[in-house]
Scaffold this active site. Sequence first.
Site, PDB file in Angstrom:
ATOM      1  CG  HIS A 294     -17.241 -24.509  52.478  1.00 29.99           C
ATOM      2  ND1 HIS A 294     -16.378 -25.353  51.812  1.00 29.99           N
ATOM      3  CD2 HIS A 294     -18.492 -24.927  52.174  1.00 29.99           C
ATOM      4  CE1 HIS A 294     -17.091 -26.242  51.117  1.00 29.99           C
ATOM      5  NE2 HIS A 294     -18.375 -26.012  51.328  1.00 29.99           N
ATOM      6  N   GLY A 322     -17.819 -29.804  54.567  1.00 28.77           N
ATOM      7  CA  GLY A 322     -18.940 -30.021  55.469  1.00 28.77           C
ATOM      8  C   GLY A 322     -18.605 -30.199  56.923  1.00 28.77           C
ATOM      9  CG  ASP A 358     -21.199 -24.402  49.286  1.00 28.98           C
ATOM     10  OD1 ASP A 358     -20.911 -23.423  49.995  1.00 28.98           O
ATOM     11  OD2 ASP A 358     -20.344 -25.063  48.662  1.00 28.98           O
ATOM     12  CD  GLU A 359     -20.025 -28.857  49.268  1.00 27.75           C
ATOM     13  OE1 GLU A 359     -19.893 -29.759  48.421  1.00 27.75           O
ATOM     14  OE2 GLU A 359     -19.132 -28.017  49.513  1.00 27.75           O
ATOM     15  CB  VAL A 360     -24.298 -25.961  56.104  1.00 32.63           C
ATOM     16  CG1 VAL A 360     -24.312 -25.817  57.620  1.00 32.63           C
ATOM     17  CG2 VAL A 360     -23.701 -24.724  55.447  1.00 32.63           C
TER      18      VAL A 360
END
Length: 548
Positions: A294, A322, A358-360
């Site tokens: 992000h 992502g 988050d969301e890596v």
Amino acid sequence: MAVRIGRAGLTSRSGRIVLVGTLLALVAAGLGIQRALGDDPGGPGSGAAGGPAGSHRIVPAPLTVTDGDGAGYTLTARTAISAADGNPAARQVAEQLAAGLRRSTGLALPVTDDHGARDGIDLALDLTLPEETGPEGYRLQADGHGVRITARTEEGLYRGTQTLRQLLPAEAESSTRVSADWTVPPVGITDRPRYAYRGAMLDVARHFFTVDEVKAYADRLSLYKFNHLHLHLTDDQGWRLAVPGRPALTGIGAATEIGGTPGGFYTEADYREIVRYAQERYLTVVPEIDLPGHTNAVLTAYPELDCSGGPAAQPYFGNAVGFSLICPTDERTYAFTGEVIAHLAALTPGPYLHIGGDEVKTLAPAGYQEFVRRVAAQVRAAGKIPFGWNQTAPVAGGDGVGLLEFWSTDGADARATAAAAGRGARVVMAPAGRAYLDMKYDSGTALGVRWAGTVSVSNAYSWNPDTELELPAGAVAGIEAPLWTETLPGLAEVDQMALPRLPALAEVGWSAQSRRDWDGFRLRLAAQGPRWEAAGFGYARRPEIPWP
């Protein structure tokens, strides 16, 4: 004033609030009966045609409510507010209460140090109250002579004044003078929160919100006894906080928001003003810098922090996740994160600093965990507790991430969170299918998204944070209500998604599980509608609720 970036320069944006004046008197009934909210078979006050009686329409539900006898206390030209023998913080609580009520009632309501005056509202600190009252608990007693709120701390007094607001007619929330019977019903209330952490997150990165708009959201939170305001300050679409020595962050990094409209950012003075305003309402600001994913806005500003080998980052207006990654193997990255964390920690009096995580999707687990460890260590070196989304669970506990925010719909994430709790990490529960305020109410909702399903008011209310995951006893620190703003460009849209679900989640976090029931809550929630209309808050009139 927060800075909004426009094509022709810098301008400011104000929220869009439509004031609606609705006058409604709710029926008072059931005097002389002691009961705790939620204990009645049909819900508190369910036998009254107009909904719960005045002392039983409070959200979130107090621990106990005991109805008294008589006509209650009516605010008049003689009413004064006394503040804990001149204690400065208690006096500030009294001044806030008086300022709000003066606007709607037109009464003078002087604030005095005449502790114990009988004809008025008395705010008193009392260290002889039981220790289990805690820092936020209070007692409220109203009768024909006045109203007395006692607490062990000034914060407890403040929570009590928010209950008092709800005991008055809905018109008390009006910003202009109105005519009403300003009577507080005779009642005794003992109250304290279930969880110490009760937060709400506002995403100011996908769409930027000005200082005044953030303050307006804080007003909504404080009425329902939230005590943490989590600000999602950075994302792919924009960086929203000025950092000394990093001018590009608030140049190209802040210039956009989702959809391609102009973005904006907070100066140091803006951020301090948000913190000050929140502190006055006993809201602790929790800032979030989302890392290592992000981060597209960072990479547009400082392309040397991108080691992906792909094309140079460009301002991003979409809502995919992502795809971005700040370089985890370059020491310049850690110099950058260290500068940002030290600056933000210096501006933030609260104990937490959220590092995202988050969301890596483009980094192997070993590299991700090493990155989170190093950044968590920087947060601890700056004197704060590292807070992360549940993906940071593998490095949570011990000297790693101290507080986890669980949002996921993935079983592996649930197991990792439970393992982290076993190592000592605390967990803030924010399951997307229960607590995400950007989820559509149903398939016909115009705003919002539905990747986690739909979240009706009943869905938001009818769950138990202690049993949502299999966690060790005492691991749940509290709850949070995140509001992502991909589809919400302004405060009017925020209100449509937050109200009426925000008070539902407030009750999940504040009220004892044994004091909660859906049938009673929906009646008490319905009584909030006229209050929001008087205050100028927008809301969605969801059919689950029997609005007056």
